[in-house]
Every structure is written in C-alpha cells, then in structure tokens.
Design a protein around this motif. Structure first.
Motif, PDB file in Angstrom:
ATOM      1  N   CYS A 187      -9.615   0.201  -2.945  1.00 50.96           N
ATOM      2  CA  CYS A 187     -11.035   0.526  -3.099  1.00 50.96           C
ATOM      3  C   CYS A 187     -11.907  -0.721  -3.082  1.00 50.96           C
ATOM      4  O   CYS A 187     -13.134  -0.617  -3.120  1.00 50.96           O
ATOM      5  N   GLY A 213      -5.611  -3.691   9.029  1.00 52.99           N
ATOM      6  CA  GLY A 213      -4.395  -4.074   9.743  1.00 52.99           C
ATOM      7  C   GLY A 213      -3.184  -4.033   8.828  1.00 52.99           C
ATOM      8  O   GLY A 213      -3.278  -3.636   7.663  1.00 52.99           O
ATOM      9  N   ASP A 214      -2.045  -4.415   9.372  1.00 50.72           N
ATOM     10  CA  ASP A 214      -0.803  -4.456   8.597  1.00 50.72           C
ATOM     11  C   ASP A 214      -0.695  -5.804   7.882  1.00 50.72           C
ATOM     12  O   ASP A 214      -0.419  -6.824   8.502  1.00 50.72           O
ATOM     13  N   ALA A 235       0.538  -4.285  -3.354  1.00 52.36           N
ATOM     14  CA  ALA A 235       1.554  -3.279  -3.030  1.00 52.36           C
ATOM     15  C   ALA A 235       2.929  -3.954  -3.133  1.00 52.36           C
ATOM     16  O   ALA A 235       3.072  -5.134  -2.819  1.00 52.36           O
ATOM     17  N   LEU A 256      -4.676   1.363   5.573  1.00 52.39           N
ATOM     18  CA  LEU A 256      -5.192   2.731   5.700  1.00 52.39           C
ATOM     19  C   LEU A 256      -6.686   2.679   6.031  1.00 52.39           C
ATOM     20  O   LEU A 256      -7.496   2.196   5.233  1.00 52.39           O
ATOM     21  N   GLN A 259     -10.365  -5.291  -6.663  1.00 54.42           N
ATOM     22  CA  GLN A 259      -9.745  -6.602  -6.902  1.00 54.42           C
ATOM     23  C   GLN A 259     -10.339  -7.674  -5.983  1.00 54.42           C
ATOM     24  O   GLN A 259     -10.485  -8.830  -6.383  1.00 54.42           O
TER      25      GLN A 259
HETATM   26  N1  SAH Z   1      -6.352  -4.036  -4.806  1.00 55.42           N
HETATM   27  C1  SAH Z   1      -6.581  -2.632  -4.703  1.00 55.42           C
HETATM   28  C2  SAH Z   1      -5.346  -1.848  -5.063  1.00 55.42           C
HETATM   29  C3  SAH Z   1      -4.975  -0.909  -3.992  1.00 55.42           C
HETATM   30  S1  SAH Z   1      -3.409  -0.150  -4.115  1.00 55.42           S
HETATM   31  C4  SAH Z   1      -7.798  -2.188  -5.466  1.00 55.42           C
HETATM   32  O1  SAH Z   1      -8.407  -3.005  -6.180  1.00 55.42           O
HETATM   33  O2  SAH Z   1      -8.181  -1.041  -5.335  1.00 55.42           O
HETATM   34  C5  SAH Z   1      -2.511  -0.988  -2.865  1.00 55.42           C
HETATM   35  C6  SAH Z   1      -3.013  -0.847  -1.472  1.00 55.42           C
HETATM   36  O3  SAH Z   1      -2.102  -1.530  -0.611  1.00 55.42           O
HETATM   37  C7  SAH Z   1      -3.091   0.567  -0.938  1.00 55.42           C
HETATM   38  O4  SAH Z   1      -4.401   0.852  -0.556  1.00 55.42           O
HETATM   39  C8  SAH Z   1      -2.150   0.578   0.287  1.00 55.42           C
HETATM   40  O5  SAH Z   1      -2.601   1.366   1.359  1.00 55.42           O
HETATM   41  C9  SAH Z   1      -2.149  -0.903   0.626  1.00 55.42           C
HETATM   42  N2  SAH Z   1      -1.032  -1.362   1.468  1.00 55.42           N
HETATM   43  C10 SAH Z   1       0.279  -1.028   1.405  1.00 55.42           C
HETATM   44  N3  SAH Z   1       0.975  -1.675   2.357  1.00 55.42           N
HETATM   45  C11 SAH Z   1       0.072  -2.427   3.051  1.00 55.42           C
HETATM   46  C12 SAH Z   1       0.157  -3.303   4.169  1.00 55.42           C
HETATM   47  N4  SAH Z   1       1.314  -3.543   4.808  1.00 55.42           N
HETATM   48  N5  SAH Z   1      -0.972  -3.903   4.601  1.00 55.42           N
HETATM   49  C13 SAH Z   1      -2.161  -3.675   4.011  1.00 55.42           C
HETATM   50  N6  SAH Z   1      -2.315  -2.856   2.956  1.00 55.42           N
HETATM   51  C14 SAH Z   1      -1.207  -2.238   2.473  1.00 55.42           C
END
Ligand code: SAH
Length: 257
Positions: A134, A178-179, A197, A154, A137
């Motif tokens: 969201c 991106g990834d 994550a 996503l 952080q």
């Molecule tokens: N820092 C965020 C926490 C989000 S939860 C906050 O303050 O809201 C972790 C996020 O990591 C999720 O949105 C998930 O989609 C993302 N995520 C998981 N694998 C990922 C990847 N390979 N690249 C980018 N984002 C990723």
C-alpha cells in the motif's frame, strides 16, 4: 444555527459527539447527535496524538533510533488502510491491504528500518524496497533515506500505492512495477535493501545491487523451515550474514500479475 464541531475533532470519549456534516447544513436543529464515525477525515485531524501514542509504545518495546521513531510519528498510517480499518491503523497489528497482501505491524516496520540504519549517521543514500504494497513503508523510508525505489509485482497494489502516496507528494519516492526478485539495477548500488515479502533465499540480484558498506534486511526461510529476519552486510571483505528473530511475511513471488 447548528453548532459546528470543534477543531480539531477529538476522538476521546469526553468530547461531545460531532454532528455529521449533514446536520451542520440542515436548517432544522438536529435532534440527536450523530455517533462519531472514525473516518479518515476525523482521525486525520487528530491523528498526531494517536501516532504519538504509537511511537511511545514502540519506544517501550525497545525501538530507539530517533530518526525512525520520528518517521513513524510523521507518516499518517491511517491514509494507507481501507476506511473500515482506519480505527485500527495505529494498533500494533498487521492489516489486509487487498489482493491477499498485508501491511506489516508498526513494530516490525520500525524494527526492520532500525536494522537498516544501524551504525549509520544521518540519512541513508538510495534504498530499494521490494514489495510496495500500500506504500506505507515506502513513505516511512522516505524520511530516513535520500531516495527510495520501491517495486511491486501486483499491478493493483502498485496503483493503489501511487494513489495513496499522491497526497504526501514525496518527491524522493520512486514507485516501480515489476518483479522485485530481480532488484532494480538502474538505481544500484543501494545503501540499503529491504524486503517486505519472505523468500526461500535471498536473490543474488539483491546482493549484486547492494553497495559495499550497504545492508540488506529480508525475511527469509531458514534451515528450520520458519521465516526469520536475515541481515546481510556487504563489506570490502565479503558478506556477513546474521539470522535474527522469527517473522511472518507474505511470500516473495516471481513474475508480475
Ligand atoms: N511494504 C508494504 C508491505 C506489503 S506486503 C506496505 O507498507 O504496505 C508485501 C508485498 O510484496 C505484497 O504487496 C506483494 O505483492 C509484494 N511482493 C511479493 N513478491 C514480490 C516481488 N517479487 N516483487 C515485488 N513485490 C513483491
């Protein structure tokens, strides 16, 4: 004429319930005061005190980096959660942010950023965050780093973070779709890398994109099969790795969706 609620709206029980906006513009005097709904608007006006209490709790839990506590006290966490969850925004709990993902609890956010900053004087340089979610952080990081690159896999959340952060006009936050397992080479080298994550291991790209003297903090599955916070320092003499406390993060996934 109906009396307007005081400014700022107080959330404590001693204060008479503020009338709804509708009651204020009504020509008829309101018969019963509306029950104050905790909305982004009402909490927004009085959220400094609520955040201050959250910071006091963090300090009581052992968090002590003044720059991190200051950042946690500044960023309006309630602006990042669904309106139904606004009342819980400053509790030490993780909250759903959509698409099966969660915003970490304040204690974990503060702890990880404190680890990133350990030993640093002043703000960090460029920081890479994997998992924008969201955007909360990323906003906190914007107060402790010169530049924040935050990547999300996503599309729906990437866009949500963009919308959430618009209000704050943080010129040093760069949102990327991106990834994140591939890092973001264009911004490298990074003074710090933080993952929101949890992966099976720390991707090599992150190590490669970390500056010498830089630190990486990432939830990672350890030998026991449980997730724990992994800290990797990249020194001139190689990598130094430490495994800290157990944590529960959403999984790190490859590809975009
Ligand atoms: N820092 C965020 C926490 C989000 S939860 C906050 O303050 O809201 C972790 C996020 O990591 C999720 O949105 C998930 O989609 C993302 N995520 C998981 N694998 C990922 C990847 N390979 N690249 C980018 N984002 C990723």
């Amino acid at each position: 004429m109906a009396q307007r609620p005081g400014f700022p709206l107080k959330l404590d029980k001693a204060t008479p319930a503020p009338r709804s906006l509708k009651a204020n513009v009504s020509l008829k005097p309101a018969t019963a005061p509306a029950i104050p709904a905790v909305t982004v608007q009402s909490l927004g006006m009085d959220s400094i005190a609520v955040r201050h209490r959250m910071v006091q709790k963090l300090a009581a839990q052992g968090l002590q980096d003044p720059m991190v506590l200051q950042a946690m006290g500044t960023v309006e966490r309630h602006r990042f959660v669904e309106s139904a969850l606004v009342a819980q925004a400053y509790e030490d709990t993780s909250l759903p942010i959509g698409l099966g993902q969660t915003i970490s609890k304040p204690n974990v956010v503060a702890r990880m950023i404190e680890l990133l900053r350990e030993g640093a004087t002043g703000k960090l340089g460029r920081v890479l965050e994997i998992g924008t979610g969201c955007g909360y952080q990323a906003a906190v990081l914007s107060h402790i780093a010169a530049e924040v690159y935050s990547i999300e896999r996503l599309k729906g959340l990437h866009e949500k973070a963009r919308a959430n952060l618009r209000h704050f006009r943080l010129a040093n936050v760069h949102l990327l779709f991106g990834d994140g397992m591939l890092g973001y080479a264009k911004g490298a080298p990074y003074a710090a890398i933080i993952s929101a994550a949890g992966g099976e291991s720390v991707p090599q790209a992150w190590i490669d994109q970390l500056a010498v003297g830089g630190r990486l903090v990432a939830p990672t599955v350890t030998a026991t099969g449980q997730q724990a916070l992994m800290v990797i320092d990249k020194t001139a003499n190689g990598l130094k790795q430490s495994v800290l406390e157990a944590v529960h993060f959403v999984p790190l996934k490859s590809g975009v969706s």
